[in-house]
Write a protein that holds these residues in place. Structure first.
Motif, short mmCIF file in Angstrom:
data_model
loop_
_atom_site.label_atom_id
_atom_site.label_comp_id
_atom_site.label_asym_id
_atom_site.label_seq_id
_atom_site.Cartn_x
_atom_site.Cartn_y
_atom_site.Cartn_z
N GLY A 1 0.83 -1.20 0.00
CA GLY A 1 0.00 0.00 0.00
C GLY A 1 0.86 1.25 0.00
O GLY A 1 2.07 1.18 -0.25
N ALA A 2 0.24 2.37 0.30
CA ALA A 2 0.95 3.65 0.28
C ALA A 2 0.37 4.57 1.35
O ALA A 2 -0.78 4.41 1.77
CB ALA A 2 0.84 4.30 -1.10
N PHE A 3 1.19 5.52 1.77
CA PHE A 3 0.73 6.55 2.69
C PHE A 3 1.49 7.84 2.42
O PHE A 3 2.50 7.85 1.73
CB PHE A 3 0.86 6.11 4.16
CG PHE A 3 2.26 5.99 4.68
CD1 PHE A 3 2.85 7.06 5.36
CD2 PHE A 3 3.00 4.82 4.53
CE1 PHE A 3 4.15 6.95 5.86
CE2 PHE A 3 4.28 4.70 5.02
CZ PHE A 3 4.86 5.77 5.69
N ARG A 4 0.97 8.93 2.99
CA ARG A 4 1.59 10.25 2.85
C ARG A 4 2.07 10.74 4.20
O ARG A 4 1.44 10.46 5.22
CB ARG A 4 0.60 11.27 2.28
CG ARG A 4 0.09 10.91 0.93
CD ARG A 4 -0.90 11.92 0.36
NE ARG A 4 -1.90 12.31 1.34
CZ ARG A 4 -2.48 13.51 1.39
NH1 ARG A 4 -2.14 14.45 0.54
NH2 ARG A 4 -3.39 13.78 2.27
N ARG A 5 3.18 11.47 4.17
CA ARG A 5 3.69 12.16 5.35
C ARG A 5 4.12 13.56 4.92
O ARG A 5 4.71 13.72 3.85
CB ARG A 5 4.94 11.48 5.91
CG ARG A 5 4.72 10.15 6.52
CD ARG A 5 6.04 9.50 6.98
NE ARG A 5 6.75 10.35 7.92
CZ ARG A 5 8.08 10.42 8.02
NH1 ARG A 5 8.85 9.74 7.22
NH2 ARG A 5 8.64 11.21 8.91
N PHE A 6 3.84 14.55 5.74
CA PHE A 6 4.26 15.92 5.48
C PHE A 6 5.37 16.25 6.47
O PHE A 6 5.12 16.31 7.68
CB PHE A 6 3.08 16.89 5.62
CG PHE A 6 2.05 16.69 4.54
CD1 PHE A 6 2.13 17.42 3.37
CD2 PHE A 6 1.02 15.76 4.69
CE1 PHE A 6 1.18 17.24 2.36
CE2 PHE A 6 0.08 15.57 3.70
CZ PHE A 6 0.16 16.31 2.52
N VAL A 7 6.60 16.43 5.96
CA VAL A 7 7.76 16.57 6.84
C VAL A 7 8.74 17.59 6.28
O VAL A 7 8.75 17.88 5.09
CB VAL A 7 8.49 15.22 7.01
CG1 VAL A 7 7.59 14.19 7.67
CG2 VAL A 7 9.03 14.70 5.69
N PHE A 8 9.60 18.07 7.17
CA PHE A 8 10.76 18.85 6.76
C PHE A 8 11.94 17.90 6.67
O PHE A 8 12.19 17.12 7.58
CB PHE A 8 11.07 19.98 7.76
CG PHE A 8 12.26 20.79 7.35
CD1 PHE A 8 12.21 21.61 6.23
CD2 PHE A 8 13.44 20.71 8.06
CE1 PHE A 8 13.32 22.35 5.83
CE2 PHE A 8 14.56 21.45 7.67
CZ PHE A 8 14.49 22.27 6.56
N THR B 1 5.41 4.38 -0.89
CA THR B 1 4.84 3.11 -1.33
C THR B 1 5.60 2.01 -0.63
O THR B 1 6.84 1.98 -0.67
CB THR B 1 4.93 2.96 -2.86
OG1 THR B 1 4.25 4.06 -3.46
CG2 THR B 1 4.28 1.66 -3.31
N ILE B 2 4.87 1.12 0.03
CA ILE B 2 5.47 0.09 0.88
C ILE B 2 5.30 -1.28 0.23
O ILE B 2 4.21 -1.63 -0.22
CB ILE B 2 4.83 0.08 2.28
CG1 ILE B 2 4.78 1.49 2.88
CG2 ILE B 2 5.57 -0.89 3.21
CD1 ILE B 2 6.11 2.14 3.11
N HIS C 1 2.67 0.91 10.85
CA HIS C 1 1.40 0.34 10.38
C HIS C 1 1.65 -0.75 9.34
O HIS C 1 1.10 -1.86 9.45
CB HIS C 1 0.52 1.46 9.79
CG HIS C 1 -0.68 0.97 9.08
ND1 HIS C 1 -1.83 0.59 9.75
CD2 HIS C 1 -0.93 0.77 7.76
CE1 HIS C 1 -2.73 0.18 8.86
NE2 HIS C 1 -2.20 0.27 7.65
N PHE C 2 2.44 -0.44 8.33
CA PHE C 2 2.66 -1.42 7.25
C PHE C 2 3.54 -2.57 7.70
O PHE C 2 3.32 -3.73 7.29
CB PHE C 2 3.18 -0.74 5.99
CG PHE C 2 2.10 -0.04 5.23
CD1 PHE C 2 1.22 -0.75 4.42
CD2 PHE C 2 1.91 1.31 5.37
CE1 PHE C 2 0.19 -0.12 3.74
CE2 PHE C 2 0.89 1.96 4.69
CZ PHE C 2 0.02 1.24 3.88
#
Length: 145
Positions: free
Chosen positions: A79-86, A99-100, A138-139
């Protein structure tokens, strides 16, 4: 819609999309993760950014080798996920599209080639508990029986 993990995006920042491919690598009850010494001391799933002209699977194989010294076999998308980071190493506010994949560690060719990375085997439950972000956790948890 792709699930977000971590902090919500900040309204005062512009984010650059940064797609990446990451691997959950298990052998028996052990998981192979990478320890990154800089810019922060943290454990991560091996993987990273997809370079221009590179497919996600090509990036996955390259990044896992660079961060662990291992080759992989039989990657399967989880699956896939989003992260908002510096990202201080790039001086960049990024929307990371992660994408994992689950894959099998095939053979160890040597130490990691990427400076500041150390390949670490540990029990899967322990590895999951030390991973630095909740999306990785999670993944990684999803592959446990």
């Amino acid at each position: 819609m792709i699930r977000r993990f971590g902090e919500p995006p900040r309204n005062d920042k512009k984010y650059k999309l940064r797609p990446g491919a990451y691997a959950v690598l298990t052998r028996g009850d052990q998981m192979l993760i990478t320890f990154q010494a800089a810019p922060d001391f943290e454990f991560q799933l091996p993987g990273g950014g997809i370079d221009p002209g590179e497919s996600p699977l090509m990036a996955l194989h390259r990044e896992v080798y660079e961060e662990t010294g291992w080759t992989i076999a039989q990657p399967v998308r989880l699956g896939a996920f989003r992260r908002f980071v510096f990202m201080p190493e790039y001086d960049l506010w990024a929307e990371k599209l992660c994408t994992i994949y689950a894959a099998h560690p095939a053979s160890r060719l040597g130490p990691p080639t990427e400076p500041g990375h150390t390949a670490v085997w540990m029990s899967a439950p322990k590895a999951i508990s030390v991973l630095a972000n909740t999306g990785d956790q999670h993944f990684a948890s999803s592959v446990l029986p």
